[in-house]
Motif scaffolding. Sequence first.
Motif, PDB file in Angstrom:
ATOM      1  N   UNK A 139      41.751 -62.381  85.169  1.00 48.37           N
ATOM      2  CA  UNK A 139      42.041 -62.594  86.928  1.00 48.37           C
ATOM      3  C   UNK A 139      40.876 -62.518  87.397  1.00 48.37           C
ATOM      4  N   UNK A 140      39.623 -62.363  86.897  1.00 43.98           N
ATOM      5  CA  UNK A 140      38.263 -62.279  87.739  1.00 43.98           C
ATOM      6  C   UNK A 140      38.114 -63.652  88.073  1.00 43.98           C
ATOM      7  N   UNK A 141      38.247 -64.717  87.198  1.00 44.93           N
ATOM      8  CA  UNK A 141      37.933 -65.921  87.530  1.00 44.93           C
ATOM      9  C   UNK A 141      38.804 -66.323  88.582  1.00 44.93           C
ATOM     10  N   UNK A 149      49.188 -71.206  84.540  1.00 44.51           N
ATOM     11  CA  UNK A 149      48.320 -70.372  84.977  1.00 44.51           C
ATOM     12  C   UNK A 149      48.783 -68.989  84.919  1.00 44.51           C
ATOM     13  N   UNK A 150      49.792 -68.597  85.599  1.00 48.88           N
ATOM     14  CA  UNK A 150      50.258 -67.142  85.205  1.00 48.88           C
ATOM     15  C   UNK A 150      50.302 -66.579  84.047  1.00 48.88           C
ATOM     16  N   UNK A 151      50.463 -67.379  83.111  1.00 47.23           N
ATOM     17  CA  UNK A 151      50.577 -66.917  81.624  1.00 47.23           C
ATOM     18  C   UNK A 151      49.274 -66.677  80.932  1.00 47.23           C
ATOM     19  N   UNK A 152      48.306 -67.506  81.597  1.00 41.68           N
ATOM     20  CA  UNK A 152      46.856 -67.364  80.957  1.00 41.68           C
ATOM     21  C   UNK A 152      46.429 -65.920  81.882  1.00 41.68           C
ATOM     22  N   UNK A 153      46.608 -65.840  83.177  1.00 43.93           N
ATOM     23  CA  UNK A 153      46.155 -64.837  83.936  1.00 43.93           C
ATOM     24  C   UNK A 153      46.500 -63.315  83.420  1.00 43.93           C
ATOM     25  N   UNK A 154      47.834 -63.440  83.221  1.00 41.75           N
ATOM     26  CA  UNK A 154      48.631 -62.289  83.077  1.00 41.75           C
ATOM     27  C   UNK A 154      48.397 -61.540  81.802  1.00 41.75           C
ATOM     28  N   UNK A 155      48.077 -60.339  81.677  1.00 43.63           N
ATOM     29  CA  UNK A 155      47.855 -59.613  80.618  1.00 43.63           C
ATOM     30  C   UNK A 155      49.138 -59.133  79.841  1.00 43.63           C
ATOM     31  N   UNK A 156      50.229 -59.316  80.351  1.00 42.79           N
ATOM     32  CA  UNK A 156      51.369 -59.044  79.480  1.00 42.79           C
ATOM     33  C   UNK A 156      51.719 -60.242  78.508  1.00 42.79           C
ATOM     34  N   UNK A 167      39.323 -68.162  80.330  1.00 41.96           N
ATOM     35  CA  UNK A 167      40.216 -67.433  80.770  1.00 41.96           C
ATOM     36  C   UNK A 167      40.456 -66.174  80.061  1.00 41.96           C
ATOM     37  N   UNK A 168      40.587 -66.429  78.857  1.00 40.24           N
ATOM     38  CA  UNK A 168      41.015 -65.258  77.934  1.00 40.24           C
ATOM     39  C   UNK A 168      39.757 -64.173  77.678  1.00 40.24           C
ATOM     40  N   UNK A 219      39.580 -78.086  76.817  1.00 40.24           N
ATOM     41  CA  UNK A 219      40.613 -76.968  76.654  1.00 40.24           C
ATOM     42  C   UNK A 219      40.246 -75.914  76.060  1.00 40.24           C
ATOM     43  N   UNK A 220      39.395 -75.987  74.922  1.00 40.63           N
ATOM     44  CA  UNK A 220      39.127 -74.981  74.158  1.00 40.63           C
ATOM     45  C   UNK A 220      38.032 -74.088  75.195  1.00 40.63           C
ATOM     46  N   UNK A 221      37.084 -74.450  75.680  1.00 39.76           N
ATOM     47  CA  UNK A 221      35.991 -73.897  76.524  1.00 39.76           C
ATOM     48  C   UNK A 221      36.894 -73.381  77.604  1.00 39.76           C
ATOM     49  N   UNK A 222      37.561 -73.943  78.165  1.00 39.19           N
ATOM     50  CA  UNK A 222      38.268 -73.139  79.557  1.00 39.19           C
ATOM     51  C   UNK A 222      39.144 -72.104  78.980  1.00 39.19           C
TER      52      UNK A 222
END
Length: 545
Positions: free
Chosen positions: A352-354, A232-239, A347-348, A340-343
């Motif tokens: 972090x707003x989600x 989840x951190x990889x999806x939420x982090x912008x880096x 996230x992209x 998976x594609x829709x979620x």
Amino acid sequence: WKIFLVNFKQMLQLPRLYSSCSGPQTESTPLLHNGHHTSPELPSSSSLSADLPRTSLRRSQPMHILAVRRLQEEELQLRTSSLPAIPNPFPELCSPASSPVLSPGSLPPGDPTTGKHIVKIFSEDGVGKVVEIPADMMARDLCQLLVYKSHCLDDNSWVLVEHHPLLGLERCLEDHELVVQVQASMNSDGRFLFRKNYAKYEFFRNPLTFFPEHMVAWCQETNHTIPPSQLLQNFLSTNSCPEIQGYLYIKEVGRKSWKKVYMFLRRSGLYCSTKGASKEPRHLQLLADLEDSNIFTVITGKKQHSAPTDFEFCIKPNKSRGEMKELRMLCAEDEQSRTCWMTGFRLFKYGIILYQNYKLPQQRKPLLSPFSAPVRSVSENSLVAMDFSGRIGRVIDNPVEAQCAAMEEGHTWRKRTQRMNVIGSQSPLHHSTLNSVIHIAQLWYYGRITREESHRIIHQQGQVDGLFLVRVSQSNPKAFVLTLCHHKKIKHFQILPCEEDGQVFFSLDDGVTKFTDLIQLVEFYQLNRGVLPCKLKHPCTVVAL
């Protein structure tokens, strides 16, 4: 005598003056002063004596009648425009051009003076409710308002759905989206639905079930399994630069045929590879930009679009006019891939707003609010647990003791009902009849619906583990069916009646565990898994607005 002679001369001049005034000249007509006719003024004696040698008189300039009427009409129009609109009490006398029937587009979107806007919300049964909201109200706040007005339990799983019946598309609004802004971008056939969706933030609780390892790739490949927190951190982090990859079917524009291509979902957009599964930039083609688009679920089935599978979804531009050629129709192999594609798209796009939307209800729990607390009726709030076993009744303050007393009273009531029916006393309902109707008022009971209809309801409310409903069996009218969702799959378990000592019981495991009614059965499997693949957690709920 001199004075008399002067007056006598003036009297002799009056007939000549009147004759000159009544001649063919049009300037001597009665004048209009402030909309009223006035007769011409007679000159005084001093002015006559001074103007005797002259042959013409000085007259006031007339005011044009048309100019006055125009001013009066403008004043009347200003007065009537400030009055409120009154409906015509005789619509049958109106012509078709001035018909009193108002179309949805003729209603004003909002009052600029108060900042209020009119929004119409529909429930699952098609009943609509008109709500007046401010321009800055978010979807989360509107859901809490509807929960409060509908007197239902607020468990943070209610959502507002953007529904397009003609296109066969729908999506759940994010909690932070402005309702008025979304309504302005919708087509004329679009509407808002109010329903439950338990899977709104389920990927934060069980990320591995939403993102299979073979579909998630990172820029720096790792040989070991990534823990859920790091995922989840990889999806939420912008880096970080996560990526979802896999095969999808895409419908060709203007054709009914579908083509299977390898696609990549990144923060910058959705790409397809023009050469196999190549990731080289020269082989990638941009299909959709995430910032200017939204992702929808296709609810019309594969027959309308001749899709290869039932797991369709669509990417719709925000400025789309509702034409099919502007939509990107996609199709996955199974339900897990589509999820998976829709979620990943969500996230992209929001990042972090989600996660902030997911954590906000938990932060609001300590605060006492009419929306955050479960809403109950006034009569239920005024009830207290009482103990009448002694000579004087007392209030039970201990909640554990109150719960035990309620359970004991329930068992006593059931035994008393059975004893009364055995001795043949007159009761409004026979025991077997009572057991067969006591579950009708429960939220999870849907009566006589088809197997396909139960699948549709489970799909709409999230397809999370433990989501269930109870319906009447189509093959056996005396039996019931428990429809349960587990691991994105919907399973059906038949509840059969069995008779013992003249009493009817209900069982899910061929009589091993028997229950007097369906309420007991559901409550048991909410605490115990038994023969089911998981416990009953979330009842399918439909609220009437």
